[in-house]
Scaffold this motif. Structure first.
Motif, PDB file in Angstrom:
ATOM      1  N   CYS A  15      61.515   7.301  62.456  1.00 55.16           N
ATOM      2  CA  CYS A  15      62.559   8.237  62.888  1.00 55.16           C
ATOM      3  C   CYS A  15      63.745   7.417  63.381  1.00 55.16           C
ATOM      4  N   VAL A  16      64.933   7.842  63.005  1.00 55.07           N
ATOM      5  CA  VAL A  16      66.143   7.189  63.495  1.00 55.07           C
ATOM      6  C   VAL A  16      66.568   7.907  64.774  1.00 55.07           C
ATOM      7  N   VAL A  17      66.677   7.156  65.844  1.00 58.03           N
ATOM      8  CA  VAL A  17      67.128   7.707  67.118  1.00 58.03           C
ATOM      9  C   VAL A  17      68.564   7.247  67.315  1.00 58.03           C
ATOM     10  N   ILE A  18      69.487   8.205  67.326  1.00 58.97           N
ATOM     11  CA  ILE A  18      70.900   7.923  67.578  1.00 58.97           C
ATOM     12  C   ILE A  18      71.221   8.447  68.968  1.00 58.97           C
ATOM     13  N   SER A  19      71.625   7.545  69.849  1.00 63.98           N
ATOM     14  CA  SER A  19      71.979   7.918  71.222  1.00 63.98           C
ATOM     15  C   SER A  19      73.482   7.779  71.388  1.00 63.98           C
ATOM     16  N   THR A  20      74.102   8.816  71.929  1.00 62.74           N
ATOM     17  CA  THR A  20      75.554   8.824  72.067  1.00 62.74           C
ATOM     18  C   THR A  20      75.960   8.784  73.535  1.00 62.74           C
ATOM     19  N   SER A  21      77.190   8.360  73.745  1.00 59.35           N
ATOM     20  CA  SER A  21      77.785   8.364  75.075  1.00 59.35           C
ATOM     21  C   SER A  21      79.243   8.741  74.919  1.00 59.35           C
ATOM     22  N   GLY A  22      79.672   9.781  75.621  1.00 63.24           N
ATOM     23  CA  GLY A  22      81.061  10.221  75.542  1.00 63.24           C
ATOM     24  C   GLY A  22      81.213  11.523  74.782  1.00 63.24           C
ATOM     25  N   TYR A  23      82.457  11.888  74.571  1.00 62.10           N
ATOM     26  CA  TYR A  23      82.873  13.166  74.005  1.00 62.10           C
ATOM     27  C   TYR A  23      82.650  13.188  72.495  1.00 62.10           C
ATOM     28  N   VAL A  24      81.871  14.162  72.009  1.00 70.20           N
ATOM     29  CA  VAL A  24      81.652  14.310  70.575  1.00 70.20           C
ATOM     30  C   VAL A  24      82.760  15.212  70.038  1.00 70.20           C
ATOM     31  N   ASN A  25      83.818  14.568  69.557  1.00 69.02           N
ATOM     32  CA  ASN A  25      84.958  15.269  68.959  1.00 69.02           C
ATOM     33  C   ASN A  25      85.103  14.744  67.536  1.00 69.02           C
ATOM     34  N   LYS A  31      81.721   9.025  63.809  1.00 65.50           N
ATOM     35  CA  LYS A  31      80.840   7.876  64.063  1.00 65.50           C
ATOM     36  C   LYS A  31      79.371   8.267  63.879  1.00 65.50           C
ATOM     37  N   ILE A  32      79.001   9.478  64.303  1.00 61.08           N
ATOM     38  CA  ILE A  32      77.627   9.947  64.108  1.00 61.08           C
ATOM     39  C   ILE A  32      77.320  10.054  62.619  1.00 61.08           C
ATOM     40  N   VAL A  33      78.231  10.649  61.845  1.00 64.83           N
ATOM     41  CA  VAL A  33      78.029  10.793  60.398  1.00 64.83           C
ATOM     42  C   VAL A  33      77.923   9.423  59.732  1.00 64.83           C
ATOM     43  N   ASP A  34      78.788   8.489  60.119  1.00 65.12           N
ATOM     44  CA  ASP A  34      78.743   7.142  59.535  1.00 65.12           C
ATOM     45  C   ASP A  34      77.402   6.468  59.827  1.00 65.12           C
ATOM     46  N   GLU A  35      76.936   6.588  61.056  1.00 61.31           N
ATOM     47  CA  GLU A  35      75.648   5.990  61.433  1.00 61.31           C
ATOM     48  C   GLU A  35      74.514   6.661  60.673  1.00 61.31           C
ATOM     49  N   PHE A  36      74.553   7.985  60.591  1.00 62.30           N
ATOM     50  CA  PHE A  36      73.562   8.739  59.821  1.00 62.30           C
ATOM     51  C   PHE A  36      73.543   8.260  58.373  1.00 62.30           C
ATOM     52  N   ASN A  37      74.723   8.173  57.738  1.00 60.09           N
ATOM     53  CA  ASN A  37      74.800   7.769  56.334  1.00 60.09           C
ATOM     54  C   ASN A  37      74.225   6.379  56.102  1.00 60.09           C
ATOM     55  N   SER A  38      74.463   5.467  57.039  1.00 58.57           N
ATOM     56  CA  SER A  38      73.960   4.099  56.859  1.00 58.57           C
ATOM     57  C   SER A  38      72.430   4.070  56.841  1.00 58.57           C
ATOM     58  N   ASN A  42      69.207   4.505  53.099  1.00 59.18           N
ATOM     59  CA  ASN A  42      68.017   3.648  53.030  1.00 59.18           C
ATOM     60  C   ASN A  42      66.729   4.454  52.984  1.00 59.18           C
ATOM     61  N   GLY A  43      66.849   5.769  52.822  1.00 54.56           N
ATOM     62  CA  GLY A  43      65.687   6.620  52.629  1.00 54.56           C
ATOM     63  C   GLY A  43      65.083   7.207  53.892  1.00 54.56           C
ATOM     64  N   LEU A  44      65.709   6.974  55.037  1.00 49.12           N
ATOM     65  CA  LEU A  44      65.172   7.548  56.268  1.00 49.12           C
ATOM     66  C   LEU A  44      65.612   9.005  56.387  1.00 49.12           C
ATOM     67  N   ASN A  45      64.671   9.871  56.735  1.00 45.81           N
ATOM     68  CA  ASN A  45      64.912  11.311  56.640  1.00 45.81           C
ATOM     69  C   ASN A  45      64.673  12.082  57.931  1.00 45.81           C
ATOM     70  N   LEU A  72      70.582  16.601  55.418  1.00 47.95           N
ATOM     71  CA  LEU A  72      69.141  16.526  55.656  1.00 47.95           C
ATOM     72  C   LEU A  72      68.408  17.679  54.991  1.00 47.95           C
ATOM     73  N   ASN A  73      68.989  18.866  55.000  1.00 50.10           N
ATOM     74  CA  ASN A  73      68.355  20.004  54.323  1.00 50.10           C
ATOM     75  C   ASN A  73      68.227  19.735  52.829  1.00 50.10           C
ATOM     76  N   ASP A  74      69.225  19.086  52.241  1.00 52.32           N
ATOM     77  CA  ASP A  74      69.193  18.767  50.809  1.00 52.32           C
ATOM     78  C   ASP A  74      68.107  17.751  50.480  1.00 52.32           C
ATOM     79  N   SER A  75      67.710  16.926  51.452  1.00 46.82           N
ATOM     80  CA  SER A  75      66.716  15.886  51.194  1.00 46.82           C
ATOM     81  C   SER A  75      65.400  16.154  51.933  1.00 46.82           C
TER      82      SER A  75
END
Length: 120
Positions: A15-25, A31-38, A42-45, A72-75
């Motif tokens: 599982c990929v754990v993405i932890s954020t700090s600050g305003y999600v605007n 940045k979240i989408v870019d991290e998710f895409n990276s 690589n096949g992590l779902n 994620l729904n598509d995969s």
């Protein structure tokens, strides 16, 4: 004053754990989408988005989270939001995000939710 947006990620139990700090605007959402895409390419779902240090998510930030959910729904992937501020939880509920993603109290609970839902 809202602090600069930051994130970090790690892989735990597939599982990929993405932890954020600050305003999600718009900037934080991108940045979240870019991290998710990276990780996703690589096949992590399975993803846990830990928002413990993000107390505000605006509508543009939500649109980026919806983009992640759609991919994620598509995969046949899954997303679990954790450590939600009550106002963020309420906003996500109103927006209907929990129809397509889940929530858990902690990162460990989120990982457990994802790993218990894996098909045999």
């Amino acid at each position: 004053m809202v602090s600069e947006f930051k994130l970090n990620s790690e892989v735990k139990n597939d599982c990929v754990v993405i932890s954020t700090s600050g305003y999600v605007n718009n900037l934080g959402g991108q940045k979240i989408v870019d991290e998710f895409n990276s990780h996703h390419q690589n096949g992590l779902n399975n993803y846990v988005l830990n928002l413990a240090e993000s107390k505000v998510v605006n509508s543009i930030g939500i649109s980026f989270l919806i983009e992640v959910i759609e991919k994620l729904n598509d995969s046949s992937g899954k997303l679990v939001f954790t450590n939600l501020d009550p106002s963020v939880d309420k906003t996500f509920t109103i927006m209907g995000l929990f129809h397509y993603a889940e929530k858990a109290q902690s990162v460990d609970d989120g990982i457990q939710l994802l790993t218990n839902n894996k098909p045999d």
